[in-house]
Motif scaffolding. Structure first.
Motif, PDB file in Angstrom:
ATOM      1  N   ASP A 138      31.145   4.091 -23.990  1.00  0.00           N
ATOM      2  CA  ASP A 138      32.403   4.240 -23.259  1.00  0.00           C
ATOM      3  C   ASP A 138      33.549   4.619 -24.191  1.00  0.00           C
ATOM      4  OD1 ASP A 138      31.075   3.545 -20.954  1.00  0.00           O
ATOM      5  OD2 ASP A 138      31.713   1.433 -20.973  1.00  0.00           O
ATOM      6  N   GLN A 139      33.405   4.330 -25.499  1.00  0.00           N
ATOM      7  CA  GLN A 139      34.421   4.706 -26.486  1.00  0.00           C
ATOM      8  C   GLN A 139      34.133   6.078 -27.104  1.00  0.00           C
ATOM      9  OE1 GLN A 139      34.378   1.474 -29.266  1.00  0.00           O
ATOM     10  NE2 GLN A 139      35.373   0.011 -27.828  1.00  0.00           N
ATOM     11  N   ASN A 140      33.220   6.839 -26.428  1.00  0.00           N
ATOM     12  CA  ASN A 140      32.886   8.220 -26.836  1.00  0.00           C
ATOM     13  C   ASN A 140      32.214   8.285 -28.198  1.00  0.00           C
ATOM     14  OD1 ASN A 140      33.987   9.335 -24.456  1.00  0.00           O
ATOM     15  ND2 ASN A 140      36.057   9.280 -25.386  1.00  0.00           N
ATOM     16  N   VAL A 141      31.525   7.175 -28.535  1.00  0.00           N
ATOM     17  CA  VAL A 141      30.733   7.214 -29.764  1.00  0.00           C
ATOM     18  C   VAL A 141      29.485   8.040 -29.474  1.00  0.00           C
ATOM     19  CG1 VAL A 141      29.438   5.837 -31.434  1.00  0.00           C
ATOM     20  CG2 VAL A 141      31.609   4.990 -30.523  1.00  0.00           C
ATOM     21  N   PRO A 142      29.106   8.994 -30.340  1.00  0.00           N
ATOM     22  CA  PRO A 142      27.915   9.810 -30.094  1.00  0.00           C
ATOM     23  C   PRO A 142      26.674   8.947 -29.869  1.00  0.00           C
ATOM     24  CG  PRO A 142      29.190  10.724 -31.892  1.00  0.00           C
ATOM     25  CD  PRO A 142      29.811   9.410 -31.561  1.00  0.00           C
ATOM     26  N   PHE A 143      25.761   9.488 -29.065  1.00  0.00           N
ATOM     27  CA  PHE A 143      24.584   8.739 -28.643  1.00  0.00           C
ATOM     28  C   PHE A 143      23.763   8.279 -29.847  1.00  0.00           C
ATOM     29  CE2 PHE A 143      20.239   8.274 -27.143  1.00  0.00           C
ATOM     30  CZ  PHE A 143      20.408   7.543 -25.979  1.00  0.00           C
ATOM     31  N   LYS A 144      23.469   9.171 -30.777  1.00  0.00           N
ATOM     32  CA  LYS A 144      22.637   8.828 -31.925  1.00  0.00           C
ATOM     33  C   LYS A 144      23.311   7.786 -32.808  1.00  0.00           C
ATOM     34  CE  LYS A 144      19.076  11.578 -31.294  1.00  0.00           C
ATOM     35  NZ  LYS A 144      17.709  11.038 -31.125  1.00  0.00           N
ATOM     36  N   ILE A 145      24.646   7.948 -32.992  1.00  0.00           N
ATOM     37  CA  ILE A 145      25.360   6.988 -33.831  1.00  0.00           C
ATOM     38  C   ILE A 145      25.359   5.610 -33.164  1.00  0.00           C
ATOM     39  CG2 ILE A 145      27.607   6.404 -34.829  1.00  0.00           C
ATOM     40  CD1 ILE A 145      28.108   9.388 -35.144  1.00  0.00           C
ATOM     41  N   VAL A 158      14.768   1.607 -32.226  1.00  0.00           N
ATOM     42  CA  VAL A 158      15.436   2.489 -31.269  1.00  0.00           C
ATOM     43  C   VAL A 158      14.648   2.554 -29.963  1.00  0.00           C
ATOM     44  CG1 VAL A 158      16.161   4.874 -30.861  1.00  0.00           C
ATOM     45  CG2 VAL A 158      16.526   3.844 -33.108  1.00  0.00           C
ATOM     46  N   GLY A 159      13.318   2.555 -30.070  1.00  0.00           N
ATOM     47  CA  GLY A 159      12.503   2.611 -28.859  1.00  0.00           C
ATOM     48  C   GLY A 159      12.702   1.376 -27.972  1.00  0.00           C
ATOM     49  N   THR A 160      12.841   0.226 -28.614  1.00  0.00           N
ATOM     50  CA  THR A 160      13.064  -1.004 -27.839  1.00  0.00           C
ATOM     51  C   THR A 160      14.386  -0.935 -27.088  1.00  0.00           C
ATOM     52  OG1 THR A 160      11.794  -2.291 -29.442  1.00  0.00           O
ATOM     53  CG2 THR A 160      13.297  -3.498 -27.997  1.00  0.00           C
ATOM     54  N   ILE A 161      15.434  -0.437 -27.775  1.00  0.00           N
ATOM     55  CA  ILE A 161      16.738  -0.324 -27.123  1.00  0.00           C
ATOM     56  C   ILE A 161      16.649   0.638 -25.945  1.00  0.00           C
ATOM     57  CG2 ILE A 161      19.133   0.388 -27.462  1.00  0.00           C
ATOM     58  CD1 ILE A 161      18.840  -0.471 -30.402  1.00  0.00           C
ATOM     59  N   ASN A 162      15.967   1.737 -26.108  1.00  0.00           N
ATOM     60  CA  ASN A 162      15.837   2.710 -25.019  1.00  0.00           C
ATOM     61  C   ASN A 162      15.050   2.123 -23.836  1.00  0.00           C
ATOM     62  OD1 ASN A 162      17.283   4.637 -26.439  1.00  0.00           O
ATOM     63  ND2 ASN A 162      15.445   5.533 -27.379  1.00  0.00           N
ATOM     64  N   ASN A 163      14.013   1.346 -24.138  1.00  0.00           N
ATOM     65  CA  ASN A 163      13.244   0.733 -23.044  1.00  0.00           C
ATOM     66  C   ASN A 163      14.108  -0.226 -22.218  1.00  0.00           C
ATOM     67  OD1 ASN A 163      10.904   2.106 -23.773  1.00  0.00           O
ATOM     68  ND2 ASN A 163      10.175   0.429 -25.088  1.00  0.00           N
ATOM     69  N   TRP A 164      14.941  -0.987 -22.914  1.00  0.00           N
ATOM     70  CA  TRP A 164      15.806  -1.918 -22.173  1.00  0.00           C
ATOM     71  C   TRP A 164      16.837  -1.146 -21.360  1.00  0.00           C
ATOM     72  CZ3 TRP A 164      16.899  -5.885 -26.700  1.00  0.00           C
ATOM     73  CH2 TRP A 164      15.707  -6.580 -26.981  1.00  0.00           C
ATOM     74  N   ARG A 165      17.337  -0.079 -21.907  1.00  0.00           N
ATOM     75  CA  ARG A 165      18.293   0.730 -21.150  1.00  0.00           C
ATOM     76  C   ARG A 165      17.620   1.368 -19.939  1.00  0.00           C
ATOM     77  NH1 ARG A 165      19.618   5.036 -23.211  1.00  0.00           N
ATOM     78  NH2 ARG A 165      21.521   5.359 -21.983  1.00  0.00           N
TER      79      ARG A 165
END
Length: 667
Positions: A138-145, A158-165
């Motif tokens: 929401d603060q316009n931080v790039p996705f990868k960062i 990173v995969g775990t974070i994506n699965n939860w999302r």
């Protein structure tokens, strides 16, 4: 310096690792070394940096002032995310899910509610990660960062974070917590178990004899070998038993209906709408102390107790060798005499209370009907409604709770040390002697018993609704007793609860009556000397007056006990003499009132004596026959003829004898 009044101030090492703020090591060992250096020191502001953690597990907690400002900023952000996650789980599932939410969302919230606290904590940590990632986006931080920053901060792939999302995609933000609940269901694989073997185990285990699971499993192994059954280990059998047979069903099958009844909460009754002496509860209790009775027999006596239901105060009691209708009758007599007549009574179902002389004319558990020809019991005759307690149910009798306190106050009193019998065959004191040999004499026992009951009633700070943690049973009863109308018992009503003696005779010369070696007398007994009378008396207190009834059964009065004085007692003789003089004075006064006319006044009213009436004359003269058939006329002799001498007769002596006879003098 950063200040935050609503900030979580104390953090454990585990919470610091989960928050992973900047400025602290991200490994457990390095963090432990750093915290060890902080422990025991104080901040520049003078606040301690660490303290002992309260609760299970112990350990230490560390104040957030002990860390740098950068670390505190990250701790504040982490705490805010945690608070937002916790806010999602307040209320019930129906309120968490929107009213128009799909059924799948409502079902997911229901699953979250039913999950263990451990799973809920995992969902909250996952929510903190997802929300932190969303804040950066929401603060316009790039996705990868954003991915890299969250991965480094929470030590996640990173995969775990994506699965939860992905679990939260196409779901409203308020429902993320429910969909982040871990989906694993724990152990789901079960061992092979032949159904017939499982049924055999349950049939053996679910019995009132309560065999152990190990014994049942050993028997099951022998049956499995004979029938070719497949059975798992005993641990698998126990898990299956706990999983498939609810605990309440095991209690019913192994412990019986009485134990299963305890699974349902007992009814709590409000007594504040009652008043003192409106209702009483009567029951018998075998005391846990050995007593030497009057006749020398050593027994555990039975106390028949009556308690007020409103205040719990013990109002009357009698001690006897066993629970009997006699003890019940006399206990109610004491209640009527000292306090009054209650409106209703809750009685035990024992035969002592259900006897005809106590509750005749009312339904009992033995008849459940009223016999029209049955004599009325004393409670029925006095208009006391009887309610019968449920058999073998202590919860239905409030007095049962009081009996437990009686044991502490009386049976375990220091005066009875060595004579305590224990409250069950398996719960006896470890005396090296026979407690019967230390039996307490009856009179000593009664002194301690009475004092113990009075102390029990007078103890302050009772926690019942009526006493409110301040009053004693005595005070609560007295406050209500003074404000309500009480039915007082008349002497004739009291006599119904007293024992009836065999007929006795009012003895001469005073009319006193004798009963069990005691003498009783009252002035009215003067009118019944020699008559057969019936006495009603209290066998435990022969010094109180007895009630006297005539041969027709009519009550005629009370006769007081006559004291037996010592042979050389001058004071007793003086008292007795005064009582006799008072009685004679009263008697003379009564006689004076009865004789309102004196004897002189009576003589004046008598008529004067007149001349004697003339002698009657006969109209017919009967002739007297003499020998030879000649009739002679009998005529009265003339006075002159008495002076004529007759041969052989001394007329002077004859005249003197007649004169003496007429004067009633001795000849």
């Amino acid at each position: 310096m950063l200040e935050l009044t609503d900030m979580k101030q104390w953090w454990t090492a585990r919470e610091l690792l989960d928050a992973n703020p900047r400025g602290l090591p991200d490994s457990k060992s390095a963090l432990a070394i750093l915290l060890g250096e902080i422990r025991g020191k104080v901040c520049p502001e003078g606040k301690p940096r660490s303290r002992r953690r309260e609760g299970r597990g112990g350990g230490f907690e560390y104040h957030y002032y002990a860390f740098s400002e950068l670390t505190r900023l990250d701790l504040i952000a982490y705490y805010q995310r945690q608070q937002a996650a916790v806010a999602q789980v307040d209320g019930d599932p129906a309120e968490r899910a929107a009213p128009d939410a799909p059924q799948a969302v409502k079902d997911q919230w229901a699953m979250f509610t039913a999950a263990s606290e451990k799973k809920k904590d995992k969902a909250r940590r996952k929510l903190a990660v997802v929300k932190s990632f969303q804040v950066l986006r929401d603060q316009n931080v790039p996705f990868k960062i954003a991915q890299f920053d969250i991965s480094r901060r929470f030590k996640l792939g990173v995969g775990t974070i994506n699965n939860w999302r992905n679990d939260c995609i196409r779901v409203a933000e308020r429902d993320w917590l429910a969909f982040l609940l871990p989906a694993n269901k724990g152990r789901v694989k079960t061992s092979a178990f032949t159904p017939a073997a499982w049924d055999a185990f349950k049939a053996d285990y679910l019995r009132l004899e309560e065999p152990t699971a190990t014994a049942c499993y050993e028997r099951l192994k022998g049956m499995a070998d004979a029938h070719g059954w497949i059975i798992p280990s005993i641990y698998a059998v126990k898990r299956k038993l706990a999983r498939e047979v609810p605990e309440r069903e095991q209690i019913l099958a192994r412990k019986g209906a009485k134990a299963a009844k305890g699974l349902f909460p007992a009814q709590e009754r409000d007594r504040s709408d009652l008043h003192a002496l409106e209702g009483v509860n009567a029951d018998g209790h075998t005391l846990d102390v050995w007593v030497k009775w009057h006749d020398g027999e050593v027994i555990r006596p039975v106390a028949t107790m009556i308690a007020d239901i409103y205040s719990n105060k013990f109002l009357a009691w009698r001690i006897d060798k066993s629970e009997s209708a006699t003890a019940v009758r006399l206990a109610f007599h004491d209640l009527f005499r000292d306090w009054g007549i209650p409106d209703w009574a809750l009685l035990d179902n024992g035969r002592a209370f259900a006897s005809k002389q106590i509750s005749g004319g009312q339904k009992t558990r033995f008849r459940f009907k009223v016999n029209p020809d049955e004599n009325e019991g004393i409670l029925t005759a006095l208009g006391i409604r009887v309610h019968w307690a449920t058999p073998y149910s202590g919860q239905s009798k409030p007095i049962e709770r009081n009996f437990r306190s009686v044991c502490d106050y009386i049976a375990k009193a220091p005066q009875f040390a060595g004579a305590y019998a224990g409250n069950s065959p398996t719960n006896k004191p470890g005396y090296t002697h026979d407690p019967r040999s230390k039996a307490v004499p009856f009179d000593d026992f009664m002194a301690v018993f009475d004092a113990g009951i009075h102390a029990y009633n007078a103890r302050d700070g009772r926690r019942s609704a009526v006493c409110d943690g301040k009053l004693s049973f005595d005070a609560a009863f007295a406050a209500s007793y003074a404000d309500v109308p009480i039915r007082k018992a008349l002497p004739a009503q009291l006599s119904m609860a007293m024992l009836t003696a065999t007929k006795v005779t009012a003895r001469k010369p005073s009319g006193e009556v004798h009963l069990l070696g005691n003498r009783y007398w009252s002035p009215f007994l003067n009118q019944h000397i020699g008559q057969q009378l019936t006495l009603r008396f209290d066998p435990d207190n022969l010094t109180v007056p007895v009630l006297v009834y005539d041969a027709e059964g009519r009550f005629i009065g009370e006769a007081a006990a006559l004291e037996v004085a010592g042979f050389h007692s001058v004071e007793a003789a003086r008292t007795h003499g005064k009582a006799r003089r008072d009685y004679l004075r009263t008697l003379r006064e009564a006689e004076r009132i009865q004789n309102s006319m004196s004897l002189d006044e009576y003589l004046k009213l008598m008529p004067e004596a007149g001349a004697p009436a003339p002698a009657p004359q006969t109209k017919t003269v009967r002739m007297v026959k003499v020998a030879g058939g000649r009739d002679l006329e009998v005529l009265p002799p003339a006075e002159a003829e008495l002076d004529r001498p007759v041969k052989g007769v001394n007329f002077d002596a004859l005249r003197r004898g007649i004169t003496l006879y007429q004067n009633n003098d001795e000849i």
